[in-house]
Design an enzyme around this catalytic site. Structure first.
Site, PDB file in Angstrom:
ATOM      1  N   ASP A 158       0.764  -1.249   0.000  1.00 29.64           N
ATOM      2  CA  ASP A 158       0.000   0.000   0.000  1.00 29.64           C
ATOM      3  C   ASP A 158       0.797   1.303   0.000  1.00 29.64           C
ATOM      4  O   ASP A 158       0.703   2.093  -0.916  1.00 29.64           O
ATOM      5  CB  ASP A 158      -0.933   0.015   1.209  1.00 29.64           C
ATOM      6  CG  ASP A 158      -1.926  -1.144   1.190  1.00 29.64           C
ATOM      7  OD1 ASP A 158      -1.804  -2.052   0.355  1.00 29.64           O
ATOM      8  OD2 ASP A 158      -2.836  -1.127   2.022  1.00 29.64           O
ATOM      9  N   GLU A 382       1.111  -9.211  11.878  1.00 31.50           N
ATOM     10  CA  GLU A 382       0.963  -8.838  10.463  1.00 31.50           C
ATOM     11  C   GLU A 382       2.321  -8.520   9.830  1.00 31.50           C
ATOM     12  O   GLU A 382       2.621  -8.927   8.715  1.00 31.50           O
ATOM     13  CB  GLU A 382       0.025  -7.628  10.380  1.00 31.50           C
ATOM     14  CG  GLU A 382      -0.344  -7.180   8.984  1.00 31.50           C
ATOM     15  CD  GLU A 382      -1.304  -5.983   8.987  1.00 31.50           C
ATOM     16  OE1 GLU A 382      -1.570  -5.450  10.092  1.00 31.50           O
ATOM     17  OE2 GLU A 382      -1.768  -5.590   7.906  1.00 31.50           O
TER      18      GLU A 382
HETATM   19  C1  2M8 Z   1      -3.425  -4.134   3.536  1.00 32.36           C
HETATM   20  O1  2M8 Z   1      -4.292  -3.442   2.664  1.00 32.36           O
HETATM   21  C2  2M8 Z   1      -5.586  -2.992   3.078  1.00 32.36           C
HETATM   22  C3  2M8 Z   1      -6.279  -2.406   1.853  1.00 32.36           C
HETATM   23  O2  2M8 Z   1      -6.343  -3.368   0.842  1.00 32.36           O
HETATM   24  C4  2M8 Z   1      -5.577  -1.932   4.145  1.00 32.36           C
HETATM   25  O3  2M8 Z   1      -4.547  -1.337   4.418  1.00 32.36           O
HETATM   26  O4  2M8 Z   1      -6.623  -1.693   4.734  1.00 32.36           O
HETATM   27  C5  2M8 Z   1      -2.205  -4.583   2.709  1.00 32.36           C
HETATM   28  O5  2M8 Z   1      -1.171  -5.041   3.529  1.00 32.36           O
HETATM   29  C6  2M8 Z   1      -2.636  -5.648   1.714  1.00 32.36           C
HETATM   30  O6  2M8 Z   1      -1.533  -6.145   1.031  1.00 32.36           O
HETATM   31  C7  2M8 Z   1      -3.377  -6.792   2.415  1.00 32.36           C
HETATM   32  O7  2M8 Z   1      -3.862  -7.685   1.465  1.00 32.36           O
HETATM   33  C8  2M8 Z   1      -4.525  -6.275   3.290  1.00 32.36           C
HETATM   34  C9  2M8 Z   1      -5.134  -7.368   4.158  1.00 32.36           C
HETATM   35  O8  2M8 Z   1      -4.139  -8.070   4.856  1.00 32.36           O
HETATM   36  O9  2M8 Z   1      -4.053  -5.240   4.167  1.00 32.36           O
END
Ligand code: 2M8
Length: 410
Positions: A158, A382
């Site tokens: 992101d 995470e």
């Molecule tokens: C993160 O992305 C989401 C939006 O898609 C967020 O920040 O809310 C990123 O690390 C992405 O790569 C990942 O798939 C998602 C869910 O783990 O979180």
């Protein structure tokens, strides 16, 4: 080790919402595309049927044009922002309007090879869907030669510094007031800033306003950047899809052609000044000018160059635990802020797979051991601070548990 194995399985079971797995409770209450592929890989170590089910629920949300969305909103989660109404896609099971890293074919190949008997019929049913998704990438995102993303969220990485130059073109001033779920769950210094979020939302509004029309997005969306990371992942995914198609008796020549086309195209992302693969803003032509973990996927696609070995060694030696999501010696590096420095377990698994494919067994073993050490000391988080292993982001995380079971904890 057995205790961590048990914990990892319990995390996958606990995050299972009945056919799909959330990345973690609360913070991410839906199905995310590449998280799901990792969940399937993790499930495959103890429940092959459940692994295939994960792929099936993800691909059930595929759009008619072949796109597999980055989020699938199976159940309502009041308070989540930006939820289905912000994306404005609609449908029985609403989705977001962009895609995410195409790792499904690569992980599906490992799931299938581990137990071909259990998986062949399910693979046969999913194969045309994978093929359509790969074709969607080639037709909508590859005009510049390499793969472009129209939103930082599409890259999966992101807020990595790679996108700073492209995001500078995006006016986020009309974002208005909104409450972020992530801000309530995670320390603000570990998440993207408000300025970044305002711009992410402006890009979602652009897509919604044009009805998610791909041609309009590619021609006029204020953000469009070519990404070495997604390009390497798609090359590898093409190779793996072809390897899945051959035993099914499929003609894989189109897929082989795509892989060859992208292997040539990714050379447009060699930044001679940086002496590295680098992201490029397709609106202004400007280089990102920073080496991110996306570039470290070059071995996965077998597109490595000797200069990348030197970067790998330098970036690794500058931290205690490899591999940082962005160059630790660059001014943009932030050790705890999301994709601007921390170590991500699923990226390590992909980079490790690449190192192994390139015959760098010793490097792969080192990366696997360091990933295991992070999980042993900080838990199934995470992401992690690469200097002191401090736990960051969400807890009981699906892809961390999956990576433990299928790779790091082996
Ligand atoms: C993160 O992305 C989401 C939006 O898609 C967020 O920040 O809310 C990123 O690390 C992405 O790569 C990942 O798939 C998602 C869910 O783990 O979180």
């Amino acid at each position: 080790m057995t205790m961590l194995d048990d914990q990892a399985r319990a995390i996958l079971r606990g995050n299972d919402r009945g056919g799909y797995t959330v990345p973690t409770d609360m913070l991410y209450p839906f199905q995310w595309n590449w998280d799901s592929a990792f969940a399937a890989w993790g499930f495959s170590t103890f429940d092959s049927d459940r692994a295939w089910r994960e792929f099936e629920t993800l691909f059930a949300a595929q759009w008619a044009d072949g796109m597999v969305p980055h989020m699938v909103f199976h159940d309502a989660a009041p308070g989540y922002f930006p939820g289905p109404e912000v994306w404005g896609v609609g449908g029985d099971v609403p989705t977001s309007g962009i895609s995410q890293p195409p790792v499904a074919a690569t992980l599906m190949r490992m799931v299938w090879e581990a137990d071909p008997e259990a998986g062949t019929e399910r693979l046969r049913a999913l194969y045309p869907r994978l093929l359509a998704w790969h074709r969607w990438w080639m037709q909508t995102r590859c005009a510049s030669g390499a793969v472009a993303v129209c939103h930082p969220w599409e890259s999966g990485r992101d807020n990595c510094p790679d996108w700073d130059v492209g995001l500078a073109n995006v006016d986020g001033s009309g974002a208005g007031d909104y409450a972020r779920r992530d801000a309530a769950e995670v320390d603000g210094e570990q998440r993207p800033t408000k300025l970044e979020y305002d711009r992410y939302l402006a890009l979602v509004r652009f897509g919604k306003d044009c009805g998610w029309d791909q041609q309009t997005i590619v021609e006029r969306c204020p953000f469009l950047m070519a990404d070495p990371g997604i390009t390497f992942l798609l090359i590898r995914a093409h190779d793996d899809l072809a390897a899945l198609g051959r035993p099914l008796g499929e003609d894989v020549s189109e897929i082989e052609g795509w892989a060859a086309q992208l292997r040539a195209g990714v050379q447009t992302l060699w930044n001679p000044e940086l002496q590295s693969f680098d992201a490029r803003d397709l609106r202004s032509g400007a280089w990102a000018g920073v080496i991110g973990s996306g570039a470290l996927l070059c071995w996965l696609a077998r597109c490595e160059r000797p200069e990348m070995e030197a970067h790998l060694a330098r970036m690794w030696d500058a931290v205690t635990y490899g591999l940082p999501s962005s160059d630790p010696e660059a001014p943009s590096f932030e050790r705890k802020r999301y994709w601007r420095g921390p170590v991500w377990p699923q990226m390590n698994a992909l980079i490790g797979l690449g190192l192994l494919s390139a015959g760098r067994d010793w490097d792969e073993a080192r990366l696997r051991e360091e990933t295991a050490a992070l999980i042993e000391s900080a838990g199934f988080r995470e992401y992690f601070d690469p200097l002191d292993a401090a736990p960051c982001g969400g807890d009981n995380f699906t892809w961390t548990a999956a990576v433990w079971l299928a790779w790091a904890g082996r």
